[in-house]
Design a protein around this motif. Structure first.
Motif, PDB file in Angstrom:
ATOM      1  N   SER A 134      -1.268   0.647  -6.666  1.00 10.59           N
ATOM      2  CA  SER A 134      -2.066  -0.350  -7.366  1.00 10.59           C
ATOM      3  C   SER A 134      -2.965  -1.018  -6.334  1.00 10.59           C
ATOM      4  CB  SER A 134      -1.162  -1.355  -8.078  1.00 10.59           C
ATOM      5  OG  SER A 134      -1.947  -2.295  -8.787  1.00 10.59           O
ATOM      6  N   GLU A 156      -0.111  -0.867 -13.335  1.00  5.23           N
ATOM      7  CA  GLU A 156       1.078  -1.698 -13.163  1.00  5.23           C
ATOM      8  C   GLU A 156       1.885  -1.759 -14.463  1.00  5.23           C
ATOM      9  OE1 GLU A 156       0.158  -5.456 -11.352  1.00  5.23           O
ATOM     10  OE2 GLU A 156      -0.674  -4.503  -9.543  1.00  5.23           O
ATOM     11  N   VAL A 239       6.341  -4.230  -8.627  1.00  5.48           N
ATOM     12  CA  VAL A 239       5.036  -4.100  -7.979  1.00  5.48           C
ATOM     13  C   VAL A 239       5.138  -4.861  -6.666  1.00  5.48           C
ATOM     14  CG1 VAL A 239       2.568  -4.552  -8.115  1.00  5.48           C
ATOM     15  CG2 VAL A 239       3.826  -3.941 -10.192  1.00  5.48           C
TER      16      VAL A 239
END
Length: 255
Positions: A134, A156, A239
């Motif tokens: 990401s 995400e 994440v």
């Protein structure tokens, strides 16, 4: 032995990830890129554990072929979706079709890669790990980055959804979100804009990252390697920011 697929491995972070993974003697790495010329470096890699694979990973057939090629090297254990492009578009200057095409370019490659990896893990009846690349822009928009911001935000979401759907199959899915990274592209940009503008840019980057600098590629690679490893065996759907605190500070340049 284990095999790993790294997409967008021709240069930058993708190349650094492939090289780091191949440094382990128990690893075989399939380095994927759409540009054959960018994979020429694999022929001289001292580990001799990296195989080049040329193709557009956003194509399901190519992604499946990559998974099969990796599995022939060794049982597939991990997949890194790194392939991406940045295109500066805005709604006042580009039509919807072009904007959606730019979003699709980045999102589709991650979806196709995840699909191929999940199906390969399920078919083999083995656990596996996926890392989606990401960006800090998945949380914090940057001026002019509309398609990239949309794609990374969606990636995400994809990461979280797949983690929920396939966790009981032993498949972990995580993402790494870098800030600005000192890759060859970044260094080329500094060289192209001249010393005075380069100095201003570096000062601005130091200001927006609380650690006072941009990341080194190996710092991002270390996070990816960790999430692929057994040391991260109870981490999924995460994440991981590797942005020097950039999204916490939330101070972006205006241009």
């Amino acid at each position: 032995m284990k095999s790993f697929v790294v997409t967008g491995a021709g240069k930058g972070i993708g190349r650094a990830i492939a090289t780091r993974l191949a440094a382990d003697e128990s690893h075989q790495v399939l380095a994927v890129d759409i540009d054959a010329a960018l994979l020429a470096w694999t022929k001289s890699d001292p580990s001799a554990r990296i195989m080049p694979f040329v193709g557009n990973i956003s194509d399901d057939a190519v992604a499946v072929a990559a998974a099969e090629a990796a599995a022939r090297m060794a049982p597939l254990a991990g997949w890194v979706n790194n392939a991406a492009i940045f295109e500066d578009l805005s709604v006042h200057s580009a039509d919807t079709r072009r904007i959606m095409a730019a979003i699709d370019t980045n999102l589709r490659s991650a979806v196709a890669g995840c699909r191929a990896a999940v199906r390969a893990f399920l078919a083999a009846g083995t656990a596996g790990a996926i890392v989606n690349m990401s960006s800090h822009q998945g949380r914090q928009a940057v001026p002019g980055g509309l398609p990239y911001v949309c794609a990374k935000t969606a990636i995400e979401g994809l990461t979280r959804a797949l983690a929920v759907d396939y966790g009981r199959e032993g498949i972990r899915v995580n993402a790494v979100a870098p800030g600005t990274v000192s890759t060859q592209r970044y260094e080329d940009l500094l060289a192209a804009i001249g010393p005075s503008r380069a100095a201003r840019l570096e000062a601005e980057m130091a200001e927006v990252h609380p650690l006072g600098r941009v990341a080194r590629a190996e710092e991002v690679v270390a996070a990816v390697e960790f999430l692929l490893s057994d040391a991260a065996s109870f981490i999924t759907g995460a994440v991981l920011p590797v942005d020097g605190g950039r999204t916490i500070l939330a101070h972006e340049p205006t241009a």
